[in-house]
Enzyme design. Structure first.
Site, PDB file in Angstrom:
ATOM      1  CD  GLU A  29      -3.057  -0.867   2.249  1.00 29.60           C
ATOM      2  OE1 GLU A  29      -3.008   0.111   3.034  1.00 29.60           O
ATOM      3  OE2 GLU A  29      -3.887  -1.792   2.382  1.00 29.60           O
ATOM      4  CG  ASP A  68      -6.654  -1.563   0.152  1.00 27.34           C
ATOM      5  OD1 ASP A  68      -6.983  -1.485   1.351  1.00 27.34           O
ATOM      6  OD2 ASP A  68      -6.220  -2.606  -0.369  1.00 27.34           O
ATOM      7  CE  LYS A  84      -7.748  -8.171   0.749  1.00 29.18           C
ATOM      8  NZ  LYS A  84      -7.482  -7.602   2.036  1.00 29.18           N
TER       9      LYS A  84
END
Length: 141
Positions: A29, A68, A84
């Site tokens: 992320e 996200d 993911k």
């Protein structure tokens, strides 16, 4: 380096939401946030600013899903992005003996499928595209 933390955008005007409260929950992320922040083709982006209700087939109850990222490009395309691990994006293969690990992975997969189906419907209703990005897409194995 921590796997969780606060991200401070270099271009806070590109962030849709409060740029002082951007949290990453994985290094993947963080890498994507840096990419969004520095990419001239990204007009706006946000992290966990959208809430999508979904019904879990595990407990048959409604829950809240926070995708996200939402990204808007200079071509006026809008994407909802979920980061993911690739192993969570595919159905787990059943072992010869059902283990706790297999059961946990199966429940996670089922829950993710319900979330992602709700996200796809949300995207269709809001002129967006839904995309799952894994470590393979980010160039990390």
């Amino acid at each position: 380096m921590s796997y969780k933390g606060k991200f401070r955008p270099s271009n806070p005007t590109k962030y849709k939401g409060d740029p002082t409260k951007v949290i990453y929950r994985s290094l993947w992320e963080l890498k994507f946030m840096r990419w969004c922040d520095g990419n001239v083709n990204i007009l706006k982006w946000s992290s966990e600013e959208v809430v999508i209700p979904y019904k879990s087939p595990i407990d048959n109850r409604f829950h809240r899903y926070f995708p996200d990222f939402v990204v808007k490009t200079i071509n006026n395309e809008k994407f909802m992005i979920e980061i993911k691990p690739s192993r969570q994006a595919i159905k787990p293969k059943p072992p010869k003996k059902k283990t706790k690990s297999y059961m946990r992975e199966s429940f996670e997969y089922i829950k993710n499928q319900a979330k992602w189906q709700a996200a796809k419907v949300y995207c269709e209703d809001n002129g967006m595209k839904f995309k799952i990005i894994t470590e393979k897409d980010l160039g990390q194995y």
